[in-house]
Design a protein around this motif. Sequence first.
Motif, PDB file in Angstrom:
ATOM      1  N   LEU A   1       0.851  -1.182   0.000  1.00 48.55           N
ATOM      2  CA  LEU A   1       0.000   0.000   0.000  1.00 48.55           C
ATOM      3  C   LEU A   1       0.892   1.239   0.000  1.00 48.55           C
ATOM      4  O   LEU A   1       2.070   1.163   0.341  1.00 48.55           O
TER       5      LEU A   1
ATOM      6  N   HIS B   1      -7.304   3.655   2.651  1.00 56.96           N
ATOM      7  CA  HIS B   1      -7.318   2.434   3.439  1.00 56.96           C
ATOM      8  C   HIS B   1      -7.458   2.763   4.921  1.00 56.96           C
ATOM      9  O   HIS B   1      -8.315   2.232   5.607  1.00 56.96           O
TER      10      HIS B   1
ATOM     11  N   GLY C   1     -10.096   5.302  -2.438  1.00 56.62           N
ATOM     12  CA  GLY C   1      -8.840   4.566  -2.315  1.00 56.62           C
ATOM     13  C   GLY C   1      -8.229   4.572  -0.925  1.00 56.62           C
ATOM     14  O   GLY C   1      -7.224   3.908  -0.701  1.00 56.62           O
TER      15      GLY C   1
ATOM     16  N   GLU D   1      -4.571   2.926  -1.650  1.00 54.03           N
ATOM     17  CA  GLU D   1      -4.186   2.001  -2.713  1.00 54.03           C
ATOM     18  C   GLU D   1      -3.129   2.606  -3.630  1.00 54.03           C
ATOM     19  O   GLU D   1      -2.308   1.907  -4.191  1.00 54.03           O
TER      20      GLU D   1
END
Lengths: 452, 187, 748
Positions: free
Chosen positions: C243, C273, C271, C287
């Motif tokens: 990541l 996380h 996107g 991401e």
Amino acid sequence: MEGRKYKRLSIALGVAASAIIVGAVGCWAVATRTPASPFDGAGEPVVTPALVQHGAYVARAADCVACHSLPNGPAFAGGLKMPTPLGAIYATNITPDPKTGIGAYTLAEFDRALRHGVARDGHRLYPAMPYPSYARMTDGDVRALYVYFKQGVKPVAQANHQSDIPWPLNMRWPLAIWNVLFGGPGEPRPDLAGDPLWSRGAYLVQGPGHCGACHTPRGLAMNEKGLDERSRSYLAGAEIDGWYAPSLRGDHNLGLARWSEDDIAGFLKNGRNGHGVVFGSMTDVVNNSTQFLTEQDAQAIARYLKSLPGDAGRDGAPWRYEVVAFDGPAGDTPGARTYQAKCAFCHGLDGKGQAPWMSPLAGTASSMSRNPASTINITLNGSGRVVAGGVPDAYHMPAFRAQLSDREMAEVISFVRTSWGNQGGEVSAKAVATARAETRPASSVPALLPTQ
Amino acid sequence: MELRINGVTREVDAEPDTPLLWVLRDNLGMTGTKYGCGVAQCGACSVLLDGVVTRSCVTPIDGLAGHEITTIEAIEADPVGARVVAAWVEHQAPQCGYCQSGQVMAATSLLKQNAHPTDDEIGAAMVNLCRCGTYNAIKAAMRDLVGVAKTADADRGAVLATSAVMLGAAGAVLAATRGEGSEAADV
Amino acid sequence: MSEAPIQDLAELQLDERPVNLSRRGFLLRSVGAGAGALVLGVGLNAGSARAQAAKTFAPGTRVPAFLEIRADNTVRLQSPFVEGGQGVFTAMAQIVGEELDIDPSAFVVENAPTGPDYLVVNGVMRITGGSMSVRTSYETMRRLGALARHMLLQAAAPRLGAPVEALSTEPGRVVHKASGRSLSYGELAPHALDLPVPDPTTVSLKSPSQFRWIGKGVARLDVRDKSTGKAVYAIDERVEGMLHAAVQHAPRLGLTVGAVGNEDQVKAMRGVHSIHRLPGAVAVVAERWWDARRAAEALEVDWREPGSDSTLRYMPADFSTEAFAKSLAASQIKVDEAEVKGDVGAAFQAAKTTIEATYHSQFVNHGQLEPPSALAWFHDGLLELWFPNQAPDMFLADVAKRTGLPPEKIKIHSPILGGFFGRHFLYESANPYPQAIELAKATGRPIKLIWSREEEFHRDVLRPMAAVQFRAGLDAEGLPTVVEAISATEGPTEGIAGKRQGLDPTALEGLTNKSYAIANRRIGQRYVKGPAMLGYWRSVGNSMNDFFYECFLDEIADAGKQDPFELRLALLKDNPRLITLLKAAAELSGGWKRGPYKAPDGSRRARGLGMASPFGTETAAIAEVSVEDGRVRVHEVWQAIDPGSIVNPAIIEAQVNSAVALGLSQVLMEEAVYENGLRTSRNYDLYPILPPEQMPRVHVKIIESGAKMGGIGEPGLPAVPPAVANAVSHLTRQRVRSMPLSRLTFKA
Ligand code: FES
Ligand code: FES
């Protein structure tokens, strides 16, 4: 922060100066009269969550944070320095702290400050506070705003900063005279067109939005030359604090003739559209105020602005795009070369930018206006960050003041303002030097002003 | 959306305002294109868009459909690009190398549009930053590419001579005929 | 794209990036083998390395730790020094190849892993810095090549049916001259690895007259990969399942994280996380880096003032560099003397003329083009890290301390550097790897953290500011008899340590130990601790101190009505090495002429001179300048450099060009300014670095005086700023006493 805005500094100065002159021959009685408020004698309004929320919305529409919050300070505690050549003045604490803020204000007293520019103790506010516009706000909005500031904002004990203007220039009473002359109608104007959207737009633009404060040219006494659509000067474009605020009328070149209502509404909500990206002091307005308007209110403003006719005499021949051939002589000037090296990667060799992300330069008001303030300023200083919907922009204009000399900057700006059909004309290295000395680079750190 | 990169159509899933640079690097794993500043100041991220040098950090993918993107990964597939790389090697242009993908792209773009640019035109086009200061080596490579006869000093921008070489007139003559300082040092 | 992005990457590697695949394969293999085996996939295999492990090897002698000779006669070399543009990989190949007797172009050079084998800087440590690489390991690395050659000879003896003494080598082959038979190194390598490494004292080295490659402008090994985008930097590294992370740092150092106003909103961004609070920063993991970056910028963090127990360096809200410069100049802090010679008081008494002046330097950034990054990956009980670094073993110790992991469970990769100039040392608060480790731990995923350029300029350590008060006394002839220089500053070494530990030599280098014959001198420091984080910047103290001293020396010359060139010759008359050097610089420029004069293009120009003795090397530079449009333009720089002896003149030429560029950038335009505790510039727009159009022509003359070998990476810098400033002062009749010149207004 200091670079954020010198907003209205010149206005404050001009007003002070003209008011003193007028005041010298003026009438003491006028100066000491306390204007009436429809809320005189009324008790404290009944507070409901809906009313507080409504007030918060009005505060957004009126962009109260613009002056009354500092980027890293407590919300609405004041302190913004507005330098004037006579000395700086400072925005005040409007949190409900009883000693240093407006905690002790009654609704009527609040109303007098907001719509008439008279503080609780009777002293006159500098019209850096746009009370001539706020004078048009409805009683309902004023009440909601009052309730919001009393109940929805945290009290902060922070003493107001005395203005740096020396005696006798710091006397406030002559402002009352100015007020009588230029303060505008004390009453909101009723619907005029039978189009509720238009009327709502007119109200937002003239009243809380105080768009004219920047976009309407000013008279000798620094008064706005018009306060509504009855004046052909209203929102016709003006220079303010190092920026050219373009016409918001139907002018083809300098105004909004080529923008649709959706374009305007989108610009207010997102700070960008196919015609351009917000920059200069309007960035703060979008960040802190217009993006929070409802879709309908944004549309209303658009409807109203689109009803203001342009003035071909003032505006000049309508812009037509012209191709610049960089491989010909046009590309072989120092300005064109700098453009290719520094500007074209974002704004394109065709000057059309990458809308809506990066602004075109071809045909934009700042490239068309004889007034070069905005072009010079943004080239020197770059743009602040647009933060729309909580997300900072993906792209912003860097500052070139550290890379280009006055001459190089004048060359490239002149190139932009005379290419692709632009009619702004050339600028001198001297004009760049002056602007360089008077302005500061925009911050590249995205920031919204605190509201809580 | 679909992007045409180095002659291959790639399906890319990203917001329309995403800079091409990050789509290349993170979505597609093509890390030859470098991030240096993100605000069109350095040129490390240069790619070709329809053959014209473009700074991918300020190029939203939004407007790229239907355009041909060329990155450093495919530079030698382009005949002009291959010549540029060869000149870069010949003149030992890179130091840390981080800016050089972008430099090579800028040079390729210029030469594709103008096979014989003047010094001024080279100067106007080769504006990418290099913190290692390889500018003179790049300039020498460019002059070579446009076919300017090499001289010992002129615009190599640097004259190198070990004391040994400089001692002998023969060495000096050799340096002059060999042209490039670093080669002269070999004799 | 329909698949997950990671699959996409994997697919791409298989389809289109065979280079990367093999690279990844190597990484995976090396992980499996563990840190002790020093897997080289080698001809000289790990088994024999283990067999010899019982014996202790001096750093730089265990051949299998360094060299793999492959069947195709290519040589893989583990370099103890990191390549960051200075050409050290090529120099190492030249040095080892010379004694091993194989063409340097056959080498593939990589950064060595951590471990005692590679502590070859004077045999005790491993850093890439201080322009020390070649000069401190020259003998060791030559001997290493000679040892390997000897092993090949031994392996060849039975196969060629001849005693070792009858064998010789030609590049890449062992030859039995008598029979005309020979074997390639590639053929011999598998057999050589069964042999013990010979005692280092038993091999002899070539005499320089036999050198085939050392001293030659051998082509660099890395230019093709660097011209085609194939070179892999830390920022390009990736592993599966990785990541990306970005951070928002506190606007001022020392502030702590309070509430995050819009955490939920940011978490919901595309996107994203997760969001993580770190010391003095908030990080977003996503991401893709672009998503992480935008989300990190969107965070509305309430930054808090530190508690009274905070040990962090604190940047106060009212700090400004302008006020700091004034306070340095006015400092009354006691003077710590670093050098006192003669009787300074008496010399001033006796002086015919006395002059004094105060000089200033500015904060500057490293500005290496590759923004810092770190990839951290916990797996199989190991922590693997990739990040730019100039000293892997020091970082290993730091990571062990931070994580509590034993060193053998930590694997540090040191990718090539996208420029460094002193940026990638162990600086508290200025490196992203501690954050990446935290994030990898918190997410259980490999994390690549990149600092945006803005965060980098914000957190980079700075070259110190200084204000130096000079005084000089001149005799009746106009020659200086006494010089005093008192610098109010915090040296980089004591700045990094955060405290005074006796005199910091890096604060005053360039002011002290001057070669000029000035009998009486007093050089000292007022230690003024400031709030900014400091670090080493190319040529360190010399980067500013030679500017101060050499400019003041021109003031002395002018006060004494001496030509600055003649004055230096006079003051150096008993130093043949420096006289030769100075004259060489003058000669290179076509003979010393100060000007002003009119150039063929009509511009008025003047020349200035500067000398310096940094890092064991001697330099003299001459610059030619004009003033156009109020701005200084440097047209030519001539530099003579004497590093004693050399390995690669072409690389030296390139390094001098590079150092000239950085020196010019510093003197002409660079300055990190603070107002209200905040940086005013966080990208190259407001912190411009030398652009191509301002690069002058650079002429280099290398002198091999035969003196002890000196450094190369940094020494080309310090003489340049004073040469430029002296030329400008002379041209404009406005004395330049501070950098950068872009701050000053020139009339000429
Ligand atoms: S990264 Fe795009 S120009 Fe610097
Ligand atoms: S080669 Fe290092 S930045 Fe250009």
